[in-house]
Motif scaffolding. Structure first.
Motif, PDB file in Angstrom:
ATOM      1  N   LEU A  50     -54.884  23.918 -64.052  1.00 47.82           N
ATOM      2  CA  LEU A  50     -54.758  24.641 -62.780  1.00 47.82           C
ATOM      3  C   LEU A  50     -53.325  25.134 -62.646  1.00 47.82           C
ATOM      4  CD1 LEU A  50     -56.286  25.351 -60.102  1.00 47.82           C
ATOM      5  CD2 LEU A  50     -55.219  23.300 -59.134  1.00 47.82           C
ATOM      6  N   TRP A  51     -53.157  26.447 -62.425  1.00 46.78           N
ATOM      7  CA  TRP A  51     -51.808  27.032 -62.310  1.00 46.78           C
ATOM      8  C   TRP A  51     -51.694  27.696 -60.946  1.00 46.78           C
ATOM      9  CZ3 TRP A  51     -48.769  27.572 -67.129  1.00 46.78           C
ATOM     10  CH2 TRP A  51     -47.445  28.009 -66.879  1.00 46.78           C
ATOM     11  N   CYS A  52     -50.808  27.187 -60.105  1.00 46.05           N
ATOM     12  CA  CYS A  52     -50.661  27.661 -58.724  1.00 46.05           C
ATOM     13  C   CYS A  52     -49.381  28.482 -58.568  1.00 46.05           C
ATOM     14  CB  CYS A  52     -50.618  26.483 -57.759  1.00 46.05           C
ATOM     15  SG  CYS A  52     -51.974  25.308 -57.953  1.00 46.05           S
ATOM     16  N   VAL A  53     -49.492  29.647 -57.942  1.00 48.82           N
ATOM     17  CA  VAL A  53     -48.343  30.544 -57.759  1.00 48.82           C
ATOM     18  C   VAL A  53     -48.360  31.118 -56.347  1.00 48.82           C
ATOM     19  CG1 VAL A  53     -48.253  31.188 -60.201  1.00 48.82           C
ATOM     20  CG2 VAL A  53     -49.620  32.554 -58.617  1.00 48.82           C
ATOM     21  N   THR A  54     -47.229  31.637 -55.924  1.00 47.59           N
ATOM     22  CA  THR A  54     -47.156  32.413 -54.685  1.00 47.59           C
ATOM     23  C   THR A  54     -46.842  33.880 -54.971  1.00 47.59           C
ATOM     24  OG1 THR A  54     -44.810  31.821 -54.428  1.00 47.59           O
ATOM     25  CG2 THR A  54     -46.430  30.454 -53.266  1.00 47.59           C
ATOM     26  N   ARG A  55     -46.349  34.140 -56.199  1.00 49.37           N
ATOM     27  CA  ARG A  55     -46.062  35.524 -56.609  1.00 49.37           C
ATOM     28  C   ARG A  55     -46.956  35.890 -57.792  1.00 49.37           C
ATOM     29  NH1 ARG A  55     -39.542  35.355 -57.076  1.00 49.37           N
ATOM     30  NH2 ARG A  55     -39.899  33.111 -57.282  1.00 49.37           N
ATOM     31  N   PRO A  56     -47.701  36.990 -57.695  1.00 47.86           N
ATOM     32  CA  PRO A  56     -48.657  37.356 -58.760  1.00 47.86           C
ATOM     33  C   PRO A  56     -47.985  38.075 -59.929  1.00 47.86           C
ATOM     34  CG  PRO A  56     -48.812  38.948 -56.988  1.00 47.86           C
ATOM     35  CD  PRO A  56     -47.791  37.928 -56.551  1.00 47.86           C
ATOM     36  N   VAL A 106     -57.401  28.255 -68.270  1.00 44.52           N
ATOM     37  CA  VAL A 106     -56.541  28.314 -67.085  1.00 44.52           C
ATOM     38  C   VAL A 106     -57.322  28.778 -65.855  1.00 44.52           C
ATOM     39  CG1 VAL A 106     -54.362  29.156 -66.146  1.00 44.52           C
ATOM     40  CG2 VAL A 106     -54.632  28.902 -68.612  1.00 44.52           C
ATOM     41  N   ILE A 107     -57.126  28.066 -64.757  1.00 42.55           N
ATOM     42  CA  ILE A 107     -57.640  28.475 -63.453  1.00 42.55           C
ATOM     43  C   ILE A 107     -56.430  28.828 -62.597  1.00 42.55           C
ATOM     44  CG2 ILE A 107     -58.957  27.776 -61.419  1.00 42.55           C
ATOM     45  CD1 ILE A 107     -60.268  25.625 -63.209  1.00 42.55           C
ATOM     46  N   TYR A 108     -56.347  30.095 -62.184  1.00 40.48           N
ATOM     47  CA  TYR A 108     -55.199  30.556 -61.408  1.00 40.48           C
ATOM     48  C   TYR A 108     -55.499  30.478 -59.904  1.00 40.48           C
ATOM     49  CZ  TYR A 108     -53.566  32.415 -65.875  1.00 40.48           C
ATOM     50  OH  TYR A 108     -53.163  32.546 -67.180  1.00 40.48           O
ATOM     51  N   VAL A 109     -54.518  29.998 -59.151  1.00 36.11           N
ATOM     52  CA  VAL A 109     -54.621  29.943 -57.695  1.00 36.11           C
ATOM     53  C   VAL A 109     -53.393  30.636 -57.119  1.00 36.11           C
ATOM     54  CG1 VAL A 109     -54.645  28.467 -55.655  1.00 36.11           C
ATOM     55  CG2 VAL A 109     -55.957  27.816 -57.677  1.00 36.11           C
ATOM     56  N   GLU A 110     -53.613  31.657 -56.284  1.00 33.85           N
ATOM     57  CA  GLU A 110     -52.503  32.334 -55.613  1.00 33.85           C
ATOM     58  C   GLU A 110     -52.480  31.900 -54.162  1.00 33.85           C
ATOM     59  OE1 GLU A 110     -50.866  36.802 -54.505  1.00 33.85           O
ATOM     60  OE2 GLU A 110     -52.413  36.577 -56.044  1.00 33.85           O
ATOM     61  N   ALA A 111     -51.435  31.182 -53.778  1.00 26.80           N
ATOM     62  CA  ALA A 111     -51.306  30.678 -52.411  1.00 26.80           C
ATOM     63  C   ALA A 111     -50.464  31.638 -51.578  1.00 26.80           C
ATOM     64  CB  ALA A 111     -50.677  29.289 -52.420  1.00 26.80           C
ATOM     65  N   GLY A 112     -50.705  31.624 -50.281  1.00 23.97           N
ATOM     66  CA  GLY A 112     -49.989  32.541 -49.405  1.00 23.97           C
ATOM     67  C   GLY A 112     -48.563  32.137 -49.115  1.00 23.97           C
ATOM     68  N   LEU A 135     -49.298  26.232 -51.192  1.00 28.02           N
ATOM     69  CA  LEU A 135     -49.189  25.957 -52.625  1.00 28.02           C
ATOM     70  C   LEU A 135     -49.081  24.457 -52.893  1.00 28.02           C
ATOM     71  CD1 LEU A 135     -47.406  27.851 -55.361  1.00 28.02           C
ATOM     72  CD2 LEU A 135     -46.674  25.505 -54.997  1.00 28.02           C
ATOM     73  N   LEU A 136     -48.259  23.749 -52.105  1.00 25.55           N
ATOM     74  CA  LEU A 136     -48.109  22.311 -52.287  1.00 25.55           C
ATOM     75  C   LEU A 136     -49.429  21.586 -52.009  1.00 25.55           C
ATOM     76  CD1 LEU A 136     -44.591  21.697 -50.719  1.00 25.55           C
ATOM     77  CD2 LEU A 136     -45.214  21.433 -53.123  1.00 25.55           C
ATOM     78  N   ALA A 137     -50.197  22.100 -51.042  1.00 23.99           N
ATOM     79  CA  ALA A 137     -51.504  21.500 -50.760  1.00 23.99           C
ATOM     80  C   ALA A 137     -52.450  21.683 -51.944  1.00 23.99           C
ATOM     81  CB  ALA A 137     -52.095  22.122 -49.499  1.00 23.99           C
TER      82      ALA A 137
END
Length: 253
Positions: free
Chosen positions: A84-90, A107-113, A118-120
């Motif tokens: 799982l890869w979490c980002v705020t910038r695409p 890879v599973i991408y997650v884009e947080a606002g 993102l921390l959650a």
């Protein structure tokens, strides 16, 4: 109450204290780098699994995060299961991640606002038992947040990698603040390995182990992750520079 009850309570309390301090009553499984010089300074001979680690770029890498992301990708590539890869910038460049050994289908991408979201996502991913690694690009990481992430990683056994990335160079001072991470790394770009013909050789990094719980700080010059996620020592570091070898041959003759 039986005589064994107080002993069980004390044992449970010791386990809880060890987890809060970032330790573990049981011996942690590790992910070796396969390089003796690096593995020998890490407790257990490798990166602890079920733990939180931090990676940041040196110099301009503190802003673009490229080398730090590739280093994290190489580590994640050598784990088992989805990542799982979490980002705020695409702006994550997936082909480069693939060249570091982390195949796109893993890879599973997650884009947080924002950073809070993102921390959650980071914590929730680390609690999931089916993931091999969880990577998240974070700017600020408080002691409270890092402790939650560390405990979440211990719950699932997954490795957590916080790629510290800032929008301004002055914000990088936050990297010096204490956290619950087991290790803290800084990756700086060096000139690539020289080739005997025109072209660009394998990328090189200055890899600094800034902090290691129950271990020592150290720094290494390494070649960047290959398509298997493995870094390597440059040949002139392993065997000595070509100039020194020529000097030795001349002296012996």
């Amino acid at each position: 109450m039986s005589a064994s009850a107080p002993t069980a309570v004390i044992s449970d309390l010791r386990d809880r204290i060890a987890r809060l301090e970032g330790g573990n009553a049981r011996e942690r499984a590790v992910l070796p780098f396969g390089i003796a010089a690096i593995d020998r300074v890490l407790p257990g001979g490798g990166l602890a699994l079920g733990a939180l680690h931090e990676v940041a770029g040196g110099g301009n890498g503190a802003i673009d995060g490229a080398a730090a992301a590739l280093f994290a990708a190489g580590i994640a590539a050598r784990t088992h299961g989805k990542v799982l890869w979490c980002v705020t910038r695409p702006d994550l460049f997936a082909p480069a991640i693939a060249q570091a050994g982390l195949a796109p289908d893993r890879v599973i991408y997650v884009e947080a606002g924002d950073e809070t979201s993102l921390l959650a996502c980071f914590e929730e991913g680390l609690r999931h038992p089916g993931l091999g690694a969880v990577v998240a690009e974070v700017a600020r990481l408080s002691m409270t947040a890092s402790r939650r992430l560390q405990l979440a990683a211990e719950t699932s056994g997954a490795i957590g990698i916080a790629v510290r990335r800032w929008r301004r160079q002055t914000e990088a001072a936050d990297f010096g603040q204490p956290t619950a991470s087991i290790t803290r790394w800084r990756v700086s770009v060096l000139p690539s390995s020289p080739l005997p013909v025109p072209g660009v050789g394998r990328a090189r990094w200055q890899l600094e182990l800034i902090r290691c719980r129950a271990g020592k700080s150290a720094d290494f010059e390494v070649e960047a992750s290959d398509d298997k996620g493995r870094i390597a020592l440059p040949s002139n570091v392993v065997h000595g520079s070509p100039q020194k070898e020529i000097g030795r041959r001349r002296a012996s003759s």
